[in-house]
Design a protein around this motif. Structure first.
Motif, PDB file in Angstrom:
ATOM      1  N   SER A 198       0.817  -1.221   0.000  1.00 15.29           N
ATOM      2  CA  SER A 198       0.000   0.000   0.000  1.00 15.29           C
ATOM      3  C   SER A 198       0.850   1.271   0.000  1.00 15.29           C
ATOM      4  CB  SER A 198      -0.915   0.008   1.229  1.00 15.29           C
ATOM      5  OG  SER A 198      -0.166   0.248   2.432  1.00 15.29           O
ATOM      6  N   LEU A 199       2.144   1.137   0.240  1.00 19.27           N
ATOM      7  CA  LEU A 199       3.040   2.290   0.290  1.00 19.27           C
ATOM      8  C   LEU A 199       3.487   2.697  -1.103  1.00 19.27           C
ATOM      9  CD1 LEU A 199       5.336   1.155   3.262  1.00 19.27           C
ATOM     10  CD2 LEU A 199       3.319   2.643   3.376  1.00 19.27           C
ATOM     11  N   SER A 200       3.871   3.949  -1.241  1.00 17.07           N
ATOM     12  CA  SER A 200       4.444   4.405  -2.508  1.00 17.07           C
ATOM     13  C   SER A 200       5.833   3.807  -2.669  1.00 17.07           C
ATOM     14  CB  SER A 200       4.525   5.933  -2.528  1.00 17.07           C
ATOM     15  OG  SER A 200       5.476   6.384  -1.553  1.00 17.07           O
ATOM     16  N   GLU A 201       6.401   3.937  -3.854  1.00 12.72           N
ATOM     17  CA  GLU A 201       7.725   3.362  -4.097  1.00 12.72           C
ATOM     18  C   GLU A 201       8.768   3.963  -3.160  1.00 12.72           C
ATOM     19  OE1 GLU A 201      10.949   2.862  -7.768  1.00 12.72           O
ATOM     20  OE2 GLU A 201       8.853   3.386  -8.179  1.00 12.72           O
ATOM     21  N   SER A 202       8.716   5.264  -2.952  1.00 12.49           N
ATOM     22  CA  SER A 202       9.689   5.908  -2.060  1.00 12.49           C
ATOM     23  C   SER A 202       9.453   5.501  -0.616  1.00 12.49           C
ATOM     24  CB  SER A 202       9.596   7.433  -2.196  1.00 12.49           C
ATOM     25  OG  SER A 202       8.299   7.900  -1.828  1.00 12.49           O
ATOM     26  N   GLU A 203       8.189   5.304  -0.235  1.00 15.58           N
ATOM     27  CA  GLU A 203       7.886   4.869   1.125  1.00 15.58           C
ATOM     28  C   GLU A 203       8.337   3.426   1.351  1.00 15.58           C
ATOM     29  OE1 GLU A 203       3.882   7.527   2.150  1.00 15.58           O
ATOM     30  OE2 GLU A 203       3.702   5.645   1.031  1.00 15.58           O
ATOM     31  N   GLN A 204       8.216   2.589   0.325  1.00  8.83           N
ATOM     32  CA  GLN A 204       8.697   1.215   0.438  1.00  8.83           C
ATOM     33  C   GLN A 204      10.208   1.181   0.629  1.00  8.83           C
ATOM     34  OE1 GLN A 204       7.405  -1.218  -2.835  1.00  8.83           O
ATOM     35  NE2 GLN A 204       5.224  -0.871  -2.442  1.00  8.83           N
ATOM     36  N   THR A 205      10.901   2.039  -0.111  1.00  8.94           N
ATOM     37  CA  THR A 205      12.356   2.124   0.042  1.00  8.94           C
ATOM     38  C   THR A 205      12.714   2.535   1.464  1.00  8.94           C
ATOM     39  OG1 THR A 205      12.651   2.707  -2.291  1.00  8.94           O
ATOM     40  CG2 THR A 205      14.453   3.268  -0.785  1.00  8.94           C
TER      41      THR A 205
END
Length: 316
Positions: free
Chosen positions: A130-137
């Motif tokens: 559910s996180l954005s790509e930057s949040e996943q990083t």
């Protein structure tokens, strides 16, 4: 440094001296210390219980740490992740070797391993998705620490682990297990000495002479070019690695090519077994190795006992 040493320690389990036949239950003199360092002297039931308890504590600490950094995290359930086929590994048994060779291509229980859906699922998968790509990083950097830079990576892709830069996972593991004595600067000299000992063990006079006798036998059996007994098995793994390097991980090697390797593997392994029997290789090797290890332990008794005490204190 420690993992390389441990692999070598496991290889030299067997005969503990005298004329008795080698036993899988015997542990080498240096191996006994590494068992003590990592709790390997516990029974399988005790190890499993200890692992489960430590995993629960570790995951709770990880969850606390991740929450402090603004992320959600559900502790992973305990799972040993170890599959036991229930088949005894018998590299000295001719019937076993005739079927499996070295176990490089085919091995007991290979068709019985659990399917991916049977493995423990990550309870955080939906949240991470559910996180954005930057949040996943940012999530994974908080969990495991930043990805090592090119300067920190060695040529073989490995790098020096440091719990202080390994995110919440590293911090939690250190909180539960304490410092690994084999990685401590205090014991760097004796660890270097252990590595050097194993790297040079093939040059021990008794083992070098044994390898020459074994190689002569293999030459007579139609398999020239092997300087030591381990070279025979390694040649099969090198051939398999070559096939994998020619294919993508998704497709993998051609099954027929792997079957051809397996046929050659079995023939080679049987010749190897015959030459080991002819030279009494295993018993002679273990006697020479254990004698050398006993001398090493005597020469480094103070340092090894200090490491053992440090490991026991860290686990208490």
């Amino acid at each position: 440094m420690a993992p390389a040493v441990l692999g070598l320690v496991l290889i030299v389990t067997g005969c503990s001296g005298g004329d008795a036949a080698p036993s899988e239950d015997d542990i080498s003199p240096i191996g006994e210390y590494f068992q003590a360092f990592y709790g390997g002297d516990l029974s399988s039931e005790e190890q499993e219980a200890r692992y489960a308890a430590e995993n629960t504590e570790r995951e709770e600490l990880v969850a606390q740490c991740m929450t402090d950094q603004g992320f959600e995290y559900i502790p992973m359930p305990s799972s040993t992740g170890v599959f036991d086929s229930g088949v005894e590994w018998k590299p000295e048994d001719r019937e076993f070797v005739a079927q499996w060779g070295y176990g490089a291509v085919k091995y007991p229980g290979a068709d019985e391993q659990p399917e991916p859906e049977q493995m423990t699922e990550d309870p955080n998968a939906d949240y991470v998705a559910s996180l954005s790509e930057s949040e996943q990083t940012a999530f994974y950097e908080a969990l495991y620490g930043p990805t090592p830079t090119e300067e920190e990576m060695s040529e073989d892709g490995s790098y020096e682990y440091n719990w202080e830069t390994a995110g919440c996972n590293g911090w939690a593991s250190h909180e539960v297990s304490g410092d690994d004595p084999t990685q401590a600067d205090e014991f760097a000299d004796v660890m270097d000495a252990i590595n050097t000992f194993y790297e040079s063990s093939a040059s021990l006079p008794a083992i070098a002479e044994l390898d020459r006798a074994w190689a002569s036998c293999m030459d007579g059996a139609g398999y020239p070019g092997f300087a030591s007994q381990s070279d025979a098995q390694n040649s099969i793994y090198e051939e398999i690695n070559g096939l994998w390097n020619e294919n993508t991980p998704e497709t993998g090697p051609d099954p027929s090519a792997m079957d051809e390797i397996h046929e050659r593997e079995v023939e080679l392994a049987l010749a190897d077994l015959d030459c080991r029997d002819e030279t009494d290789y295993r018993t002679a090797y273990q006697k020479a190795q254990f004698a050398a290890e006993e001398q090493f332990v005597a020469d480094h008794k103070t340092e090894l006992e200090a490491m053992k005490a440090a490991a026991e204190q860290a686990r208490s």
